[in-house]
Motif scaffolding. Structure first.
Motif, PDB file in Angstrom:
ATOM      1  N   ARG A 171       0.842  -1.212   0.000  1.00 56.65           N
ATOM      2  CA  ARG A 171       0.000   0.000   0.000  1.00 56.65           C
ATOM      3  C   ARG A 171       0.867   1.249   0.000  1.00 56.65           C
ATOM      4  N   ARG A 172       1.912   1.239   0.825  1.00 57.43           N
ATOM      5  CA  ARG A 172       2.785   2.430   0.913  1.00 57.43           C
ATOM      6  C   ARG A 172       3.462   2.713  -0.423  1.00 57.43           C
ATOM      7  N   SER A 173       3.869   1.661  -1.107  1.00 55.66           N
ATOM      8  CA  SER A 173       4.509   1.848  -2.419  1.00 55.66           C
ATOM      9  C   SER A 173       3.525   2.510  -3.377  1.00 55.66           C
ATOM     10  N   ALA A 174       2.286   2.014  -3.381  1.00 55.82           N
ATOM     11  CA  ALA A 174       1.266   2.539  -4.299  1.00 55.82           C
ATOM     12  C   ALA A 174       0.905   3.981  -3.943  1.00 55.82           C
ATOM     13  N   LYS A 175       0.768   4.256  -2.644  1.00 57.20           N
ATOM     14  CA  LYS A 175       0.417   5.626  -2.215  1.00 57.20           C
ATOM     15  C   LYS A 175       1.500   6.593  -2.635  1.00 57.20           C
ATOM     16  N   TRP A 176       2.744   6.195  -2.397  1.00 56.95           N
ATOM     17  CA  TRP A 176       3.848   7.087  -2.776  1.00 56.95           C
ATOM     18  C   TRP A 176       3.792   7.364  -4.278  1.00 56.95           C
ATOM     19  N   LEU A 177       3.552   6.304  -5.054  1.00 58.11           N
ATOM     20  CA  LEU A 177       3.513   6.434  -6.509  1.00 58.11           C
ATOM     21  C   LEU A 177       2.380   7.372  -6.938  1.00 58.11           C
ATOM     22  N   ALA A 178       1.190   7.139  -6.412  1.00 60.01           N
ATOM     23  CA  ALA A 178       0.026   7.956  -6.791  1.00 60.01           C
ATOM     24  C   ALA A 178       0.258   9.428  -6.441  1.00 60.01           C
ATOM     25  N   GLU A 179       0.907   9.649  -5.304  1.00 61.70           N
ATOM     26  CA  GLU A 179       1.094  11.039  -4.850  1.00 61.70           C
ATOM     27  C   GLU A 179       2.257  11.754  -5.546  1.00 61.70           C
ATOM     28  N   ASN A 180       3.185  11.004  -6.115  1.00 63.67           N
ATOM     29  CA  ASN A 180       4.402  11.651  -6.627  1.00 63.67           C
ATOM     30  C   ASN A 180       4.635  11.518  -8.120  1.00 63.67           C
ATOM     31  N   TYR A 181       3.846  10.665  -8.779  1.00 67.23           N
ATOM     32  CA  TYR A 181       4.116  10.396 -10.194  1.00 67.23           C
ATOM     33  C   TYR A 181       4.069  11.669 -11.041  1.00 67.23           C
ATOM     34  N   ASP A 182       3.002  12.439 -10.881  1.00 69.32           N
ATOM     35  CA  ASP A 182       2.825  13.658 -11.698  1.00 69.32           C
ATOM     36  C   ASP A 182       4.032  14.583 -11.614  1.00 69.32           C
ATOM     37  N   ARG A 183       4.442  14.816 -10.379  1.00 70.00           N
ATOM     38  CA  ARG A 183       5.578  15.714 -10.129  1.00 70.00           C
ATOM     39  C   ARG A 183       6.848  15.176 -10.802  1.00 70.00           C
ATOM     40  N   LEU A 184       7.067  13.881 -10.702  1.00 68.78           N
ATOM     41  CA  LEU A 184       8.305  13.310 -11.224  1.00 68.78           C
ATOM     42  C   LEU A 184       8.315  13.212 -12.743  1.00 68.78           C
ATOM     43  N   LYS A 185       7.170  12.876 -13.316  1.00 65.56           N
ATOM     44  CA  LYS A 185       7.130  12.707 -14.777  1.00 65.56           C
ATOM     45  C   LYS A 185       6.602  13.962 -15.470  1.00 65.56           C
ATOM     46  N   ASN A 186       6.198  14.933 -14.647  1.00 64.66           N
ATOM     47  CA  ASN A 186       5.664  16.153 -15.221  1.00 64.66           C
ATOM     48  C   ASN A 186       4.474  15.822 -16.132  1.00 64.66           C
ATOM     49  N   ALA A 187       3.636  14.908 -15.659  1.00 59.82           N
ATOM     50  CA  ALA A 187       2.506  14.464 -16.481  1.00 59.82           C
ATOM     51  C   ALA A 187       1.209  14.668 -15.712  1.00 59.82           C
ATOM     52  N   ASP A 188       0.100  14.599 -16.428  1.00 64.06           N
ATOM     53  CA  ASP A 188      -1.189  14.726 -15.764  1.00 64.06           C
ATOM     54  C   ASP A 188      -1.809  13.337 -15.700  1.00 64.06           C
ATOM     55  N   LYS A 189      -1.793  12.747 -14.514  1.00 65.60           N
ATOM     56  CA  LYS A 189      -2.229  11.355 -14.445  1.00 65.60           C
ATOM     57  C   LYS A 189      -3.736  11.202 -14.630  1.00 65.60           C
ATOM     58  N   SER A 190      -4.481  12.304 -14.611  1.00 64.06           N
ATOM     59  CA  SER A 190      -5.916  12.179 -14.819  1.00 64.06           C
ATOM     60  C   SER A 190      -6.252  11.914 -16.293  1.00 64.06           C
ATOM     61  N   SER A 191      -5.352  12.262 -17.205  1.00 67.41           N
ATOM     62  CA  SER A 191      -5.682  12.042 -18.617  1.00 67.41           C
ATOM     63  C   SER A 191      -4.829  10.952 -19.258  1.00 67.41           C
ATOM     64  N   ASP A 192      -3.692  10.643 -18.672  1.00 69.10           N
ATOM     65  CA  ASP A 192      -2.788   9.676 -19.300  1.00 69.10           C
ATOM     66  C   ASP A 192      -3.007   8.269 -18.772  1.00 69.10           C
ATOM     67  N   VAL A 193      -2.672   7.317 -19.631  1.00 67.83           N
ATOM     68  CA  VAL A 193      -2.558   5.946 -19.123  1.00 67.83           C
ATOM     69  C   VAL A 193      -1.109   5.783 -18.683  1.00 67.83           C
ATOM     70  N   ILE A 194      -0.928   5.315 -17.465  1.00 64.46           N
ATOM     71  CA  ILE A 194       0.433   5.158 -16.938  1.00 64.46           C
ATOM     72  C   ILE A 194       0.729   3.658 -16.868  1.00 64.46           C
ATOM     73  N   ASN A 195       1.712   3.240 -17.644  1.00 60.54           N
ATOM     74  CA  ASN A 195       2.008   1.805 -17.749  1.00 60.54           C
ATOM     75  C   ASN A 195       3.000   1.367 -16.672  1.00 60.54           C
ATOM     76  N   VAL A 196       2.544   0.426 -15.857  1.00 61.07           N
ATOM     77  CA  VAL A 196       3.361  -0.059 -14.737  1.00 61.07           C
ATOM     78  C   VAL A 196       3.793  -1.492 -15.024  1.00 61.07           C
ATOM     79  N   VAL A 197       5.060  -1.793 -14.753  1.00 65.86           N
ATOM     80  CA  VAL A 197       5.483  -3.201 -14.742  1.00 65.86           C
ATOM     81  C   VAL A 197       5.850  -3.571 -13.311  1.00 65.86           C
ATOM     82  N   GLU A 198       5.580  -4.821 -12.981  1.00 63.90           N
ATOM     83  CA  GLU A 198       5.778  -5.270 -11.593  1.00 63.90           C
ATOM     84  C   GLU A 198       6.732  -6.460 -11.559  1.00 63.90           C
ATOM     85  N   LEU A 199       7.748  -6.358 -10.714  1.00 61.44           N
ATOM     86  CA  LEU A 199       8.637  -7.497 -10.474  1.00 61.44           C
ATOM     87  C   LEU A 199       8.224  -8.103  -9.140  1.00 61.44           C
ATOM     88  N   GLN A 200       7.633  -9.284  -9.210  1.00 65.20           N
ATOM     89  CA  GLN A 200       7.163  -9.923  -7.972  1.00 65.20           C
ATOM     90  C   GLN A 200       8.289 -10.705  -7.304  1.00 65.20           C
TER      91      GLN A 200
END
Ligand code: AHR
Length: 315
Positions: free
Chosen positions: A130-159
């Motif tokens: 949960r903490r990983s996801a929260k951090w990502l949701a809260e910081n992605y826009d700032r880091l990628k300079n993108a608007d996450k409300s309109s873009d599809v953000i492609n995530v890959v997961e290493l389990q």
């Protein structure tokens, strides 16, 4: 006289020792190496503890063998970090029949009968996801300079290791939070077995299939993220910039990668369980009742604090 006294005292002390059999998973990650160090060094500090340590080299069958050996030797307490969640009931029943209490360290087991173990100490892996996801949701826009409300953000997961508690729980926790952010889409998810080499190998395959479409890497541990960073660089992309990376453990290597700008955040999972483990063993032998669950306290470390925090890291 001193020498004679010491000589005489030794056998009595040896008889009074609490014998603990510990079955470790292996040495798959920097986290695991630090966990082994914490357990062995803490045991060495305590004159009343005799530790029998066994390394299972990532194999459940070796852990089961080690536990059976501990039972045969009549140790006082068995502790282990189960490589996967299932398949433990028969051997735990054998320990119970022999009257040997079992402590779960770091990872949980999936058994119907929770009287087969005394306590489970370690992290809340779902919360780490949960903490990983929260951090990502809260910081992605700032880091990628993108608007996450309109873009599809492609995530890959290493389990992590297939069937292990941290792999199952970190996936669950991450997905639970990500449900609220439908722009994030996990387009690939595969096990990298918690190792650097597998993390690199699987990331290479992700990049081959998806290339620059990948926006985010969520790795269930730092070692796999570090392996993946190498794969991303070899592919010609910038880790931490072209691909935002969040992983779990907070080992030193993750802080070094953050200082280099190649990793964006690490969520802490502490391996320093030795003191807690032997406190529990001593309490148990003194007849005290242990809480069924002992949760480790942990934080989240984004890149911005890495340089300041690195000197404080103990693993
Ligand atoms: O069970 C804890 C996990 O196991 C750590 O996150 C990982 O690095 C280790 O191998």
């Amino acid at each position: 006289a001193l020498a004679v006294g010491m000589f005489l005292a030794a056998p009595a002390l040896a008889k009074d020792k609490i014998v603990v059999g510990f079955s470790q998973i292996g040495a798959e990650s920097a986290w695991r190496v630090a966990n082994t160090e914490s357990i062995t060094s803490e045991a060495a500090k305590r004159p009343n503890i005799e530790l029998k340590f066994s390394d299972a080299q990532q194999k459940q069958e070796n852990q089961i063998k080690a536990i059976r050996n501990f039972i045969a030797q009549g140790v006082d307490v068995i502790a282990f970090s189960p490589v996967v969640e299932t398949g433990w009931t028969p051997v735990l029943k054998e320990a119970k029949r022999a009257g040997i209490p079992v402590i779960l360290s770091d990872r949980a087991v999936d058994t119907e009968d929770d009287t087969l173990w005394v306590t489970f100490m370690g992290s809340d892996f779902v919360e780490e996801g949960r903490r990983s996801a929260k951090w990502l949701a809260e910081n992605y826009d700032r880091l990628k300079n993108a608007d996450k409300s309109s873009d599809v953000i492609n995530v890959v997961e290493l389990q992590g290791t297939v069937g292990s508690a941290p792999a199952i729980d970190r996936k669950t926790g991450f997905e639970e939070v990500m449900k609220n952010y439908p722009q994030f889409k996990v387009i690939k998810s595969q096990s990298g077995d918690f190792t650097r080499s597998k993390g690199k190998e699987v990331m290479e395959a992700f990049l081959k299939a998806e290339g620059a479409k990948i926006d985010v890497l969520y790795a269930h541990n730092d070692d796999m993220a570090i392996g993946a960073i190498q794969a991303i660089e070899e592919f010609g992309l910038k880790p931490g910039k072209d691909i935002i990376i969040v992983s779990i453990d907070a080992v030193r290597g993750a802080f070094e990668a953050m200082i280099e700008g190649k990793l964006n955040c690490t969520v802490e999972c502490s391996p320093l369980l030795g003191p807690q483990l032997f406190d529990a063993v001593e309490d148990l032998m003194a007849g005290k009742t242990l809480p069924k669950r002992i949760v480790t306290n942990e934080g989240v470390f984004p890149q911005e604090v890495a340089a300041k925090e690195l000197p404080n890291r103990k693993y």
